[in-house]
Scaffold this motif. Structure first.
Motif, PDB file in Angstrom:
ATOM      1  N   VAL A   1       0.843  -1.195   0.000  1.00 38.51           N
ATOM      2  CA  VAL A   1       0.000   0.000   0.000  1.00 38.51           C
ATOM      3  C   VAL A   1       0.880   1.247   0.000  1.00 38.51           C
ATOM      4  CG1 VAL A   1      -1.636   1.375   1.370  1.00 38.51           C
ATOM      5  CG2 VAL A   1      -2.018  -1.085   1.072  1.00 38.51           C
ATOM      6  N   ILE A   2       1.869   1.269   0.884  1.00 36.02           N
ATOM      7  CA  ILE A   2       2.782   2.420   0.964  1.00 36.02           C
ATOM      8  C   ILE A   2       3.535   2.587  -0.348  1.00 36.02           C
ATOM      9  CG2 ILE A   2       4.863   3.313   2.103  1.00 36.02           C
ATOM     10  CD1 ILE A   2       3.747   1.912   4.698  1.00 36.02           C
TER      11      ILE A   2
ATOM     12  N   GLY B   1      -3.930   9.074  -1.009  1.00 38.05           N
ATOM     13  CA  GLY B   1      -4.517   8.338   0.109  1.00 38.05           C
ATOM     14  C   GLY B   1      -4.045   8.735   1.486  1.00 38.05           C
ATOM     15  N   TYR B   2      -3.245   9.776   1.581  1.00 41.38           N
ATOM     16  CA  TYR B   2      -2.780  10.238   2.887  1.00 41.38           C
ATOM     17  C   TYR B   2      -3.742  11.282   3.434  1.00 41.38           C
ATOM     18  CZ  TYR B   2       1.596   7.834   2.018  1.00 41.38           C
ATOM     19  OH  TYR B   2       2.537   6.876   1.770  1.00 41.38           O
TER      20      TYR B   2
ATOM     21  N   HIS C   1       2.719  13.233   7.462  1.00 46.97           N
ATOM     22  CA  HIS C   1       2.939  11.781   7.424  1.00 46.97           C
ATOM     23  C   HIS C   1       3.379  11.353   6.018  1.00 46.97           C
ATOM     24  CE1 HIS C   1       2.543   7.571   8.383  1.00 46.97           C
ATOM     25  NE2 HIS C   1       1.623   7.399   7.449  1.00 46.97           N
ATOM     26  N   PHE C   2       2.741  11.925   5.001  1.00 46.25           N
ATOM     27  CA  PHE C   2       3.120  11.646   3.618  1.00 46.25           C
ATOM     28  C   PHE C   2       4.587  12.019   3.383  1.00 46.25           C
ATOM     29  CE2 PHE C   2       3.763  13.848  -0.508  1.00 46.25           C
ATOM     30  CZ  PHE C   2       3.872  12.724  -1.317  1.00 46.25           C
TER      31      PHE C   2
ATOM     32  N   LYS D   1      11.395   8.591   3.713  1.00 48.83           N
ATOM     33  CA  LYS D   1      11.911   7.282   4.139  1.00 48.83           C
ATOM     34  C   LYS D   1      12.087   6.355   2.947  1.00 48.83           C
ATOM     35  CE  LYS D   1      10.926   3.513   7.360  1.00 48.83           C
ATOM     36  NZ  LYS D   1       9.962   2.955   8.299  1.00 48.83           N
ATOM     37  N   SER D   2      11.162   6.412   2.000  1.00 48.65           N
ATOM     38  CA  SER D   2      11.200   5.546   0.829  1.00 48.65           C
ATOM     39  C   SER D   2      12.203   6.019  -0.220  1.00 48.65           C
ATOM     40  CB  SER D   2       9.808   5.475   0.203  1.00 48.65           C
ATOM     41  OG  SER D   2       9.848   4.844  -1.050  1.00 48.65           O
TER      42      SER D   2
END
Length: 131
Positions: A64-65, A91-92, A97-98, A104-105
């Motif tokens: 999902v992420i 979807g955030y 948080h997004f 991080k990704s």
């Protein structure tokens, strides 16, 4: 035989999970929840975790992420939408948080990603000129 029925069962599970994975990647903006995914497949959450990891070597939530980050990358490089608009479209519910998950990704903020990957429309010097 027992072996062929077991293989058929696993194949059926794989096809069902592959369809779920396709839905995740085609609709990253959906509010994906493990409980809902498991319920839609008539299996327990624990079993969903187990077989999803077994078949795809990742978790449902990781997919999902990843689907949301991929969608964000496409939007960042091809639209003028704000970071907040893109985060909502992916979807955030929370832009901070997004940004944290994106960094991080991708090891870069969404704004820096956009600057590095923006697709600009250039006029080719070889275009024919009108008379």
């Amino acid at each position: 035989t027992h072996t062929s029925s077991c293989c058929l069962f696993l194949l059926e599970r794989f096809i069902i999970l592959a369809a779920l994975r396709e839905k995740i990647y085609s609709s990253p903006q959906n509010d994906w929840k493990i409980n809902d995914m498991a319920k839609s497949l008539n299996i327990s959450c624990g079993y969903l975790h187990y077989i999803y990891k077994h078949f795809f070597n990742t978790t449902c939530i990781a997919d999902v992420i990843e689907s949301r980050i991929q969608s964000a990358c496409e939007l960042l490089s091809s639209t003028n939408k704000t970071i907040e608009e893109i985060s909502l479209q992916c979807g955030y519910k929370n832009v901070e948080h997004f940004i944290r998950q994106f960094k991080k990704s991708q090891n870069i903020t969404p704004a820096k990603y956009r600057k590095a990957h923006i697709i600009t429309q250039r006029i080719s010097p070889y275009r024919s000129q009108r008379s």
